[in-house]
Design a protein around this motif. Structure first.
Motif, mmCIF file in Angstrom:
data_model
loop_
_atom_site.group_PDB
_atom_site.id
_atom_site.type_symbol
_atom_site.label_atom_id
_atom_site.label_comp_id
_atom_site.label_asym_id
_atom_site.label_seq_id
_atom_site.Cartn_x
_atom_site.Cartn_y
_atom_site.Cartn_z
ATOM 1 N N VAL A 1 60.379 -19.364 149.868
ATOM 2 C CA VAL A 1 61.804 -19.021 149.897
ATOM 3 C C VAL A 1 62.131 -18.107 148.713
ATOM 4 O O VAL A 1 61.681 -18.336 147.593
ATOM 5 C CB VAL A 1 62.676 -20.295 149.838
ATOM 6 N N VAL A 2 62.919 -17.051 149.000
ATOM 7 C CA VAL A 2 63.424 -16.148 147.970
ATOM 8 C C VAL A 2 64.911 -15.932 148.220
ATOM 9 O O VAL A 2 65.424 -16.245 149.296
ATOM 10 C CB VAL A 2 62.679 -14.784 147.982
ATOM 11 N N VAL A 3 65.611 -15.411 147.213
ATOM 12 C CA VAL A 3 67.023 -15.064 147.358
ATOM 13 C C VAL A 3 67.134 -13.552 147.240
ATOM 14 O O VAL A 3 66.672 -12.955 146.268
ATOM 15 C CB VAL A 3 67.886 -15.759 146.281
ATOM 16 N N VAL A 4 67.754 -12.927 148.269
ATOM 17 C CA VAL A 4 67.926 -11.481 148.296
ATOM 18 C C VAL A 4 69.401 -11.206 148.553
ATOM 19 O O VAL A 4 69.931 -11.579 149.601
ATOM 20 C CB VAL A 4 67.070 -10.840 149.413
ATOM 21 N N ASN A 5 70.082 -10.553 147.588
ATOM 22 C CA ASN A 5 71.507 -10.235 147.713
ATOM 23 C C ASN A 5 72.319 -11.473 148.085
ATOM 24 O O ASN A 5 73.122 -11.453 149.015
ATOM 25 C CB ASN A 5 71.738 -9.122 148.739
ATOM 26 N N GLU A 6 72.116 -12.552 147.393
ATOM 27 C CA GLU A 6 72.815 -13.822 147.580
ATOM 28 C C GLU A 6 72.585 -14.446 148.961
ATOM 29 O O GLU A 6 73.364 -15.265 149.410
ATOM 30 C CB GLU A 6 74.315 -13.649 147.317
ATOM 31 N N LYS A 7 71.520 -14.053 149.641
ATOM 32 C CA LYS A 7 71.138 -14.660 150.915
ATOM 33 C C LYS A 7 69.708 -15.160 150.793
ATOM 34 O O LYS A 7 68.900 -14.599 150.057
ATOM 35 C CB LYS A 7 71.211 -13.643 152.066
ATOM 36 N N PHE A 8 69.400 -16.236 151.531
ATOM 37 C CA PHE A 8 68.041 -16.737 151.556
ATOM 38 C C PHE A 8 67.159 -15.802 152.361
ATOM 39 O O PHE A 8 67.588 -15.209 153.344
ATOM 40 C CB PHE A 8 67.963 -18.139 152.177
ATOM 41 N N GLY A 9 65.924 -15.699 151.944
ATOM 42 C CA GLY A 9 64.922 -14.930 152.675
ATOM 43 C C GLY A 9 63.594 -15.642 152.529
ATOM 44 O O GLY A 9 63.497 -16.705 151.907
ATOM 45 N N ILE A 10 62.563 -15.063 153.090
ATOM 46 C CA ILE A 10 61.231 -15.644 152.963
ATOM 47 C C ILE A 10 60.232 -14.535 152.678
ATOM 48 O O ILE A 10 60.264 -13.477 153.310
ATOM 49 C CB ILE A 10 60.835 -16.452 154.215
ATOM 50 N N ARG A 11 59.396 -14.770 151.689
ATOM 51 C CA ARG A 11 58.315 -13.846 151.358
ATOM 52 C C ARG A 11 57.057 -14.395 152.014
ATOM 53 O O ARG A 11 56.640 -15.518 151.737
ATOM 54 C CB ARG A 11 58.102 -13.745 149.854
ATOM 55 N N LEU A 12 56.465 -13.614 152.905
ATOM 56 C CA LEU A 12 55.283 -14.060 153.620
ATOM 57 C C LEU A 12 54.083 -14.035 152.679
ATOM 58 O O LEU A 12 53.817 -13.023 152.031
ATOM 59 C CB LEU A 12 55.021 -13.176 154.838
ATOM 60 N N THR A 13 53.387 -15.150 152.606
ATOM 61 C CA THR A 13 52.235 -15.260 151.711
ATOM 62 C C THR A 13 50.918 -15.271 152.467
ATOM 63 O O THR A 13 49.894 -14.883 151.917
ATOM 64 C CB THR A 13 52.328 -16.540 150.860
ATOM 65 N N ASP A 14 50.930 -15.720 153.702
ATOM 66 C CA ASP A 14 49.714 -15.793 154.505
ATOM 67 C C ASP A 14 50.114 -15.519 155.950
ATOM 68 O O ASP A 14 50.882 -16.289 156.527
ATOM 69 C CB ASP A 14 49.073 -17.176 154.374
ATOM 70 N N VAL A 15 49.609 -14.426 156.515
ATOM 71 C CA VAL A 15 50.002 -14.020 157.864
ATOM 72 C C VAL A 15 48.768 -14.019 158.759
ATOM 73 O O VAL A 15 47.710 -13.538 158.372
ATOM 74 C CB VAL A 15 50.638 -12.608 157.854
ATOM 75 N N ILE A 16 48.941 -14.561 159.967
ATOM 76 C CA ILE A 16 47.872 -14.534 160.961
ATOM 77 C C ILE A 16 47.683 -13.085 161.401
ATOM 78 O O ILE A 16 48.657 -12.341 161.553
ATOM 79 C CB ILE A 16 48.234 -15.429 162.164
ATOM 80 N N SER A 17 46.452 -12.659 161.603
ATOM 81 C CA SER A 17 46.163 -11.262 161.950
ATOM 82 C C SER A 17 46.855 -10.880 163.261
ATOM 83 O O SER A 17 47.085 -11.721 164.124
ATOM 84 C CB SER A 17 44.659 -11.049 162.083
ATOM 85 N N PRO A 18 47.181 -9.588 163.441
ATOM 86 C CA PRO A 18 47.831 -9.148 164.684
ATOM 87 C C PRO A 18 47.023 -9.498 165.929
ATOM 88 O O PRO A 18 47.580 -9.873 166.948
ATOM 89 C CB PRO A 18 47.941 -7.628 164.514
ATOM 90 N N THR A 19 45.708 -9.411 165.844
ATOM 91 C CA THR A 19 44.873 -9.753 166.993
ATOM 92 C C THR A 19 45.035 -11.216 167.363
ATOM 93 O O THR A 19 45.185 -11.560 168.540
ATOM 94 C CB THR A 19 43.396 -9.449 166.681
ATOM 95 N N GLU A 20 45.031 -12.109 166.372
ATOM 96 C CA GLU A 20 45.203 -13.539 166.632
ATOM 97 C C GLU A 20 46.598 -13.831 167.179
ATOM 98 O O GLU A 20 46.766 -14.674 168.049
ATOM 99 C CB GLU A 20 44.955 -14.359 165.368
ATOM 100 N N ARG A 21 47.621 -13.129 166.675
ATOM 101 C CA ARG A 21 48.981 -13.334 167.179
ATOM 102 C C ARG A 21 49.088 -12.926 168.637
ATOM 103 O O ARG A 21 49.726 -13.599 169.445
ATOM 104 C CB ARG A 21 49.993 -12.547 166.338
ATOM 105 N N ILE A 22 48.456 -11.818 169.017
ATOM 106 C CA ILE A 22 48.494 -11.362 170.406
ATOM 107 C C ILE A 22 47.764 -12.355 171.289
ATOM 108 O O ILE A 22 48.215 -12.665 172.393
ATOM 109 C CB ILE A 22 47.910 -9.942 170.522
ATOM 110 N N LYS A 23 46.645 -12.888 170.821
ATOM 111 C CA LYS A 23 45.910 -13.891 171.606
ATOM 112 C C LYS A 23 46.781 -15.120 171.866
ATOM 113 O O LYS A 23 46.743 -15.695 172.944
ATOM 114 C CB LYS A 23 44.634 -14.319 170.886
ATOM 115 N N LYS A 24 47.573 -15.524 170.897
ATOM 116 C CA LYS A 24 48.455 -16.675 171.074
ATOM 117 C C LYS A 24 49.568 -16.393 172.061
ATOM 118 O O LYS A 24 50.087 -17.303 172.693
ATOM 119 C CB LYS A 24 49.040 -17.124 169.738
ATOM 120 N N LEU A 25 49.965 -15.134 172.222
ATOM 121 C CA LEU A 25 51.007 -14.761 173.181
ATOM 122 C C LEU A 25 50.507 -14.906 174.602
ATOM 123 O O LEU A 25 51.263 -15.175 175.512
ATOM 124 C CB LEU A 25 51.468 -13.334 172.947
ATOM 125 N N ARG A 26 49.219 -14.705 174.825
ATOM 126 C CA ARG A 26 48.672 -14.714 176.182
ATOM 127 C C ARG A 26 48.442 -16.071 176.615
ATOM 128 O O ARG A 26 48.315 -16.985 176.800
ATOM 129 C CB ARG A 26 47.381 -13.922 176.245
#
Length: 155
Positions: free
Chosen positions: A130-155
């Motif tokens: 969690v981060v704060v950006v312009n007085e709003k909450f946001g999220i900084r991604l620290t670990d992202v699943i690869s695009p290929t793995e994300r597409i496989k999960k969509l199918r």
């Protein structure tokens, strides 16, 4: 051939088991399976079936590796999806749920400082903090699943 359209569930299940066994054996042809299904007057399916090779020959991806550049993916790139961040979860009884009011504290299964789960339509795609950006909450991604793995999960 009016009797060919009346199949009991037991006979259909038996025919399906035999067809699956023959297909698993690997040496069965479509003719063998069709002959098995048409053995008795009541062994024929109630609705017309597509030949098994039609399903087996369906393209699995055209031999093209999964990626963001695929021509079929362009069709879905502008579809909106729901993204959510999960801080943690817990299970409580309905009795305790009904007793919750303003100021109640619910203990979660995550430790303080542990990364949040980033979910897209309920599917985990990343972890973040969690981060704060312009007085709003946001999220900084620290670990992202690869695009290929994300597409496989969509199918």
């Amino acid at each position: 051939m009016a009797d060919d359209q009346n199949t009991s569930p037991e006979e259909q299940a038996l025919a399906d088991e035999w067809a699956a066994a023959l297909a698993e054996a690997g040496d069965a042809s479509q003719d063998d399976i069709d002959a098995l299904l048409n053995q008795g007057p009541a062994a024929a399916p109630a609705a017309p079936r597509a030949p098994l090779e039609d399903f087996a020959s369906a393209p699995k991806g055209g031999g093209v590796p999964l990626g963001l550049e695929g021509p079929n993916l362009d069709v879905i790139l502008d579809i909106p999806v729901s993204i959510s961040m999960e801080v943690g979860s817990t299970e409580i009884s309905i009795r305790n749920l009904l007793q919750l009011n303003q100021g109640s504290v619910v203990e979660l299964d995550r430790l303080a400082g542990e990364p949040l789960d980033v979910l897209v339509n309920g599917t985990l795609i990343a972890h973040g903090e969690v981060v704060v950006v312009n007085e709003k909450f946001g999220i900084r991604l620290t670990d992202v699943i690869s695009p290929t793995e994300r597409i496989k999960k969509l199918r």
